[in-house]
Design an enzyme around this catalytic site. Structure first.
Site, PDB file in Angstrom:
ATOM      1  N   GLY A 130      42.560  38.683  42.177  1.00 49.53           N
ATOM      2  CA  GLY A 130      42.657  38.032  43.473  1.00 49.53           C
ATOM      3  C   GLY A 130      41.289  37.687  44.025  1.00 49.53           C
ATOM      4  CB  ALA A 131      39.882  38.133  47.419  1.00 59.02           C
TER       5      ALA A 131
ATOM      6  N   GLY B 126      45.848  31.396  39.408  1.00 57.89           N
ATOM      7  CA  GLY B 126      45.817  32.005  38.081  1.00 57.89           C
ATOM      8  C   GLY B 126      45.887  30.954  36.970  1.00 57.89           C
ATOM      9  CG  ASP B 127      49.284  28.630  36.673  1.00 59.97           C
ATOM     10  OD1 ASP B 127      49.472  29.648  35.972  1.00 59.97           O
ATOM     11  OD2 ASP B 127      50.126  28.204  37.481  1.00 59.97           O
TER      12      ASP B 127
ATOM     13  N   GLY C  61      37.943  38.306  42.176  1.00 63.87           N
ATOM     14  CA  GLY C  61      37.535  37.540  41.005  1.00 63.87           C
ATOM     15  C   GLY C  61      38.126  38.040  39.712  1.00 63.87           C
TER      16      GLY C  61
ATOM     17  CB  SER D 287      43.271  37.011  37.637  1.00 66.86           C
ATOM     18  OG  SER D 287      44.638  37.228  37.426  1.00 66.86           O
TER      19      SER D 287
END
Lengths: 307, 307
Positions: free
Chosen positions: A221-222, A250-251, A224, A219
């Site tokens: 962040g912005a 993230g969850d 993707g 992951s």
């Protein structure tokens, strides 16, 4: 049924203060309290998506009691937490109403005794061997007293029971857990770099896969998700920058991946769902919740690129 | 038996962090939890001095349950708190281990309903009219929902039962409470200035007495106490500056005044005890506790000056 494991579950508190000033006295204007810890957050999103979820891990003390009271009021979630003598930790997010910035204070969690850990292993083994278990998610940090190789044991037990297993943790517990060959790991950029020593995401993701995971979903962040899987490699990117609070994004991605796996979706469809749920969590008013309208709106707009 | 009233009781948490930085994430290295609210603190000191104490006020929710569990384990203290539907507030002191500075975050407390307030008034009236009640202390802020004239009612009920009553609060509740003619009020310099508009302590203390209190004991921090009483006016000053944490020093002073009243001590002896307990609280390792050795050491060294 999906099982989520949260060895260091938490009672999440959010305090809103007019403005946070070190060494001053503050009147808290708003107090919010909810069950937390990564696996508990994943369970809440899975339940909202219509999946039956069983939550296990540890809970103890008055804070553990409050956590369990909250879970009992969450439709679709079954509480299979194991009792410990120590008290469940609190995590506190102090939100500065003026700037919107958050200061985080996390208690370490109860010390788990060898007997409590052994009792959990037995209970976990019985759970994953039970009827109708579709997948397991192993999420978050380890409380004091739990051996650093804990997730490796839990990955192997799930695999021995023939249940797909996703691992979302960091540091040495991640390193050891990956070597036990989980079906999916979902590190963020920092966790990935710590695991592999590589800072370039596509190189680091491939490296993480070579260490044992069948699929690695990073992951970013912005930017993707970047997924290296047995079916191929993809980047999944949300439509434009989402403003808001990244807590729990993230969850929500884990819940998207896991629900997609259980529903038999293709990897690109699982990734699109994970990205859309993440973006809808950043956009939500309440930290760690997702906005169902933003989810429905974002899902068809996620860009999938084979790479 | 002495009664202490804490309408806004609290579960006091203390977090130690290596260094508090706004907008960062902190691992809490030490968590301490204890029952709090001014009247509860006064009760703990009175019990340590050998007095039987009954604690009343409100408690509710899981935090209230934890508070009551702590009280049940405190020898000499009887729990007569009234149940409310809302949850007892938490107060959080975040201690920066590097500088020793404390940042305080206080929840507002539960909203008390009119029915809950009426039930408390009945229970309080029965308590103060009970056998063997030697004194009442009314301490601290009012939770939402409790009328601003609350302490005036409680002062009058105690006086009607023939029980000496001490009031330790601030703002409008203090202003109204003083007018009901309590036996003692114990404002600090700031509360005294807010009540009277006068910033010079001896003038402000005399003014506060004219507003209705039989005796006014102003706590002036390191300068000790200034008391204007029917028996005379005194300054009571500790021997030298005490370094440490002033949390709870005012509550220890209240316990000193109240225990001295109940034991029939003269005003100078009550004041010496209050000053010595205050200093021993500042000197104690744990915030809000007093150091018995420092108390015994300081008591004969307090300077009493008629003024």
């Amino acid at each position: 049924m999906i099982i989520t494991v949260t060895l260091n579950a938490a009672l999440d508190l959010t305090y809103t203060v007019p403005s946070l000033t070190p060494h001053a006295t503050h009147r808290v204007t708003e107090v919010a309290e909810r069950p937390g810890g990564k696996g508990v957050n994943v369970a809440r999103v899975l339940a909202a998506l219509g999946h039956a979820v069983t939550v296990t891990g540890f809970a103890g003390g008055a804070t553990g009691g409050t956590l369990r009271d909250h879970l009992a009021r969450t439709p679709g979630v079954t509480d299979a937490l194991c009792a410990v003598a120590g008290a469940t930790r609190r995590t506190l997010a102090v939100v500065d109403a003026r700037t919107g910035d958050t200061t985080q204070l996390n208690e370490p969690g109860p010390t788990v005794t060898p007997d409590e850990w052994a009792a959990f292993l037995d209970a976990y083994d019985a759970l994953v061997r039970g009827a109708g278990v579709a997948a397991v998610a192993l999420c978050g940090s380890l409380p004091p007293g739990v051996p650093v190789g804990a997730y490796a044991l839990l990955v192997r037990a799930a695999r021995a029971a023939g249940v797909p297993v996703l691992l979302d943790t960091s540091g040495e517990p991640l390193r050891r857990g990956v070597a036990a060959r989980p079906d999916v790991v979902k590190p963020n950029a920092e966790e990935l770099a710590e695991l592999t020593g590589a800072h370039e995401p596509s190189r680091a993701t491939r490296d993480a896969r070579r260490r044992g995971a069948h699929a690695v979903v990073a992951s970013l962040g912005a930017e993707g998700l970047l997924a290296v899987t047995p079916e191929g490699t993809w980047r999944a990117v949300p439509p434009g920058v989402v403003r808001g609070n990244p807590t729990g994004a993230g969850d929500s991605a884990v819940a998207g991946l896991l629900s997609g796996l259980v529903e038999g979706l293709s990897w690109p469809d699982r990734l699109a769902r994970a990205v859309a749920l993440s973006a809808a969590t950043v956009a939500a008013r309440t930290a760690g919740e997702y906005d169902p309208r933003a989810y429905a709106d974002t899902l068809p707009k996620v860009t999938l690129t084979p790479s």
